[in-house]
Design a protein around this motif. Structure first.
Motif, PDB file in Angstrom:
ATOM      1  N   SER A   9       0.822  -1.210   0.000  1.00 20.06           N
ATOM      2  CA  SER A   9       0.000   0.000   0.000  1.00 20.06           C
ATOM      3  C   SER A   9       0.857   1.260   0.000  1.00 20.06           C
ATOM      4  O   SER A   9       0.401   2.324  -0.424  1.00 20.06           O
ATOM      5  CB  SER A   9      -0.951   0.018   1.203  1.00 20.06           C
ATOM      6  N   ARG A  10       2.112   1.137   0.473  1.00 21.44           N
ATOM      7  CA  ARG A  10       3.036   2.273   0.483  1.00 21.44           C
ATOM      8  C   ARG A  10       4.390   1.813  -0.051  1.00 21.44           C
ATOM      9  O   ARG A  10       4.937   0.801   0.398  1.00 21.44           O
ATOM     10  CB  ARG A  10       3.210   2.826   1.909  1.00 21.44           C
ATOM     11  N   THR A  47      -1.962   8.330 -11.089  1.00 19.53           N
ATOM     12  CA  THR A  47      -1.993   9.790 -11.067  1.00 19.53           C
ATOM     13  C   THR A  47      -0.783  10.317 -10.307  1.00 19.53           C
ATOM     14  O   THR A  47      -0.339   9.712  -9.323  1.00 19.53           O
ATOM     15  CB  THR A  47      -3.279  10.320 -10.408  1.00 19.53           C
ATOM     16  N   SER A  49       1.239  13.707  -8.434  1.00 19.33           N
ATOM     17  CA  SER A  49       1.084  15.008  -7.789  1.00 19.33           C
ATOM     18  C   SER A  49       2.456  15.529  -7.400  1.00 19.33           C
ATOM     19  O   SER A  49       3.379  14.751  -7.130  1.00 19.33           O
ATOM     20  CB  SER A  49       0.181  14.909  -6.550  1.00 19.33           C
ATOM     21  N   ASN A  60       4.852  12.361  -6.072  1.00 19.53           N
ATOM     22  CA  ASN A  60       4.013  11.327  -5.460  1.00 19.53           C
ATOM     23  C   ASN A  60       3.147  10.670  -6.526  1.00 19.53           C
ATOM     24  O   ASN A  60       2.732  11.311  -7.492  1.00 19.53           O
ATOM     25  CB  ASN A  60       3.128  11.929  -4.364  1.00 19.53           C
ATOM     26  N   LYS A  62      -0.210   7.911  -7.081  1.00 16.31           N
ATOM     27  CA  LYS A  62      -1.308   7.081  -6.581  1.00 16.31           C
ATOM     28  C   LYS A  62      -1.692   6.104  -7.678  1.00 16.31           C
ATOM     29  O   LYS A  62      -2.001   6.496  -8.800  1.00 16.31           O
ATOM     30  CB  LYS A  62      -2.515   7.943  -6.185  1.00 16.31           C
ATOM     31  N   LEU A  64      -4.101   2.695  -8.768  1.00  9.62           N
ATOM     32  CA  LEU A  64      -5.238   1.823  -8.503  1.00  9.62           C
ATOM     33  C   LEU A  64      -5.161   0.692  -9.510  1.00  9.62           C
ATOM     34  O   LEU A  64      -5.485   0.854 -10.688  1.00  9.62           O
ATOM     35  CB  LEU A  64      -6.558   2.584  -8.622  1.00  9.62           C
ATOM     36  N   HIS A  69      -5.405   0.172  -3.875  1.00  6.28           N
ATOM     37  CA  HIS A  69      -4.836   1.518  -3.909  1.00  6.28           C
ATOM     38  C   HIS A  69      -3.405   1.473  -3.373  1.00  6.28           C
ATOM     39  O   HIS A  69      -3.146   0.876  -2.318  1.00  6.28           O
ATOM     40  CB  HIS A  69      -5.669   2.484  -3.055  1.00  6.28           C
ATOM     41  N   ASP A  71       0.073   4.004  -2.662  1.00  2.97           N
ATOM     42  CA  ASP A  71       0.725   5.315  -2.610  1.00  2.97           C
ATOM     43  C   ASP A  71       2.220   5.102  -2.762  1.00  2.97           C
ATOM     44  O   ASP A  71       2.831   4.336  -1.993  1.00  2.97           O
ATOM     45  CB  ASP A  71       0.447   6.020  -1.280  1.00  2.97           C
ATOM     46  N   SER A  73       6.045   7.112  -3.381  1.00  2.00           N
ATOM     47  CA  SER A  73       6.822   8.343  -3.364  1.00  2.00           C
ATOM     48  C   SER A  73       8.089   8.095  -4.158  1.00  2.00           C
ATOM     49  O   SER A  73       8.852   7.176  -3.836  1.00  2.00           O
ATOM     50  CB  SER A  73       7.158   8.742  -1.927  1.00  2.00           C
ATOM     51  N   ALA A 379       4.056   1.303  -9.102  1.00  2.00           N
ATOM     52  CA  ALA A 379       2.808   1.815  -8.513  1.00  2.00           C
ATOM     53  C   ALA A 379       1.766   0.738  -8.305  1.00  2.00           C
ATOM     54  O   ALA A 379       0.601   1.041  -8.030  1.00  2.00           O
ATOM     55  CB  ALA A 379       2.229   2.930  -9.394  1.00  2.00           C
TER      56      ALA A 379
END
Length: 410
Positions: A9-10, A47, A49, A60, A62, A64, A69, A71, A73, A379
């Motif tokens: 997830s991270r 996506t 950001s 960052n 994200k 899916l 999901h 996240d 970095s 991702a």
């Protein structure tokens, strides 16, 4: 595809570029545009950001994918300032680099041994030599023509003064054309590639003090992430960045900085050119790191190349061909991104002769992705180890040691 029982997830991603003087925003834009293209093809969502106020340049993400999901970095481990400093040379200094680099690779026998692996990257290495010599000859021909015509026209009229004018005009034309060639190197890439190959040859494969300092800083950054709440820490090394990644991770593991209960640690080397350095006499540090990293349980190392990439040592196991494969070697898992199969015939035809663009294809979208997808790796919900747990190495990989220099200590 069903999500695995243990999902990511991270994720922390550290991208180490190759020998590139350009600002790291280039990599963000490449990720943004190509992830959007792959999302449409593969029916998932990625996506980006912006990230502000951090020590390192990055962004960052994200994702899916498969209903999960994630996240991520992404940090770019920058050494472009070192690259720019090494490229900040005059035209005469570049031609001196040419002679020194040719002497190192030919005089040590490294060039002939590299040709036994893959001719593509060796031809790429010879390209700037041929192009720079060609530019010199063209400028010399122009200068000779101007001198000859000038003498014929001016000496009968002006005598010695006419001879001096024709000579000055010839020298001026030579200098102007040489400067013009350098100014247009964004099209020719002769100076850029010459500086690239000269960088490693200047030290006969050893790291400069500035590069050693940067490797230590990169190791600190990865070590910090390994003590975070991330599920996976992934180091990606592209081109020359692959062998920097080898040293970063070898230093990290040797120092005991990989916690046993920390995030999964993955290393993805893409389009590697390791033999260009490891085959040089004084690359003791790199060869030692290759041998050490290849046996470690603390990470998963996957090496992806493609025969369609003429700038990489495609399917060459960098540890084995360097002649330093130890007992108990586990890594890397070597397989092909299979450009000719994962790109549509139309796209392959359009890209086939764009050598530099193909060298970056590993971080781009594929029309028919197989089991390699850069955006699923960076991702998606699976660790590098999970994704390639049952993936066999390519049968056509090259593992025969051909390196003359195999010492791992000075």
């Amino acid at each position: 595809m069903a999500a695995p029982a243990k999902t990511v997830s991270r994720r922390r991603v550290f991208y180490i570029p190759g020998y590139d003087p350009i600002h790291p925003r280039r990599y963000r834009e490449l990720y943004r545009t190509e992830s959007a293209a792959q999302s449409e093809i593969s029916d998932y969502t990625v996506t980006l950001s912006a990230r502000q106020g951090t020590e390192r340049y990055g962004w960052n993400v994200k994702g899916l994918m498969d209903g999960v999901h994630v996240d991520a970095s992404v940090d770019v481990l920058v050494w472009s300032d070192i690259v720019r400093d090494s490229m900040d040379t005059s035209i005469p200094a570049t031609y001196l680099q040419l002679m020194r680099t040719a002497w190192v690779y030919i005089g040590t026998g490294a060039l002939w041994r590299l040709m036994r692996l893959r001719k593509g990257p060796v031809i790429a290495a010879l390209y700037p030599v041929g192009m720079l010599l060609g530019q010199f000859m063209i400028a010399l021909l122009l200068a000779g023509t101007i001198s000859m015509v000038g003498k014929a026209a001016l000496i009968p009229l002006l005598g010695l003064f006419g001879h001096m004018i024709s000579l000055a005009s010839a020298v001026g034309a030579f200098v102007w054309l040489m400067r013009w060639f350098k100014a247009k190197d964004g099209k020719f890439f002769a100076y850029y590639l010459m500086h690239d190959y000269a960088y490693g040859a200047a030290t006969r494969g050893a790291n400069t003090p500035a590069l050693e300092t940067r490797i230590a800083e990169f190791s600190d950054a990865v070590a910090e992430a390994l003590n975070s709440d991330a599920d996976e820490v992934l180091v990606v090394g592209h081109s020359s960045g692959a062998h920097l990644g080898v040293s970063v991770l070898a230093d990290l593991i040797r120092a005991g900085r990989v916690p046993a209960d920390g995030p999964a640690l993955g290393f993805l080397s893409l389009g590697q050119v390791v033999p260009m350095v490891s085959f040089l006499p004084d690359a003791h540090r790199l060869r030692a790191d290759l041998a050490y990293l290849s046996t470690q349980d603390a990470l998963t190392w996957v090496d992806v190349t493609a025969p369609g990439d003429g700038c990489a040592f495609a399917l060459c196991d960098p540890v084995a061909v360097s002649g330093v494969a130890p007992e108990g070697k586990r890594w890397p898992l070597v397989f092909s991104a299979a450009f000719t199969q994962s790109l549509s015939p139309e796209r392959w035809k359009a890209l086939r002769w764009r050598f530099f663009r193909l060298h970056f294809q590993y971080m781009c979208a594929f029309d028919n992705p197989k089991d390699y997808d850069y955006f699923r790796i960076t991702a998606g919900p699976m660790t590098l180890a999970q994704r390639y747990r049952d993936r066999p190495a390519s049968k056509s990989r090259i593992v025969k040691p051909v390196n003359k220099f195999t010492s791992i200590a000075p």
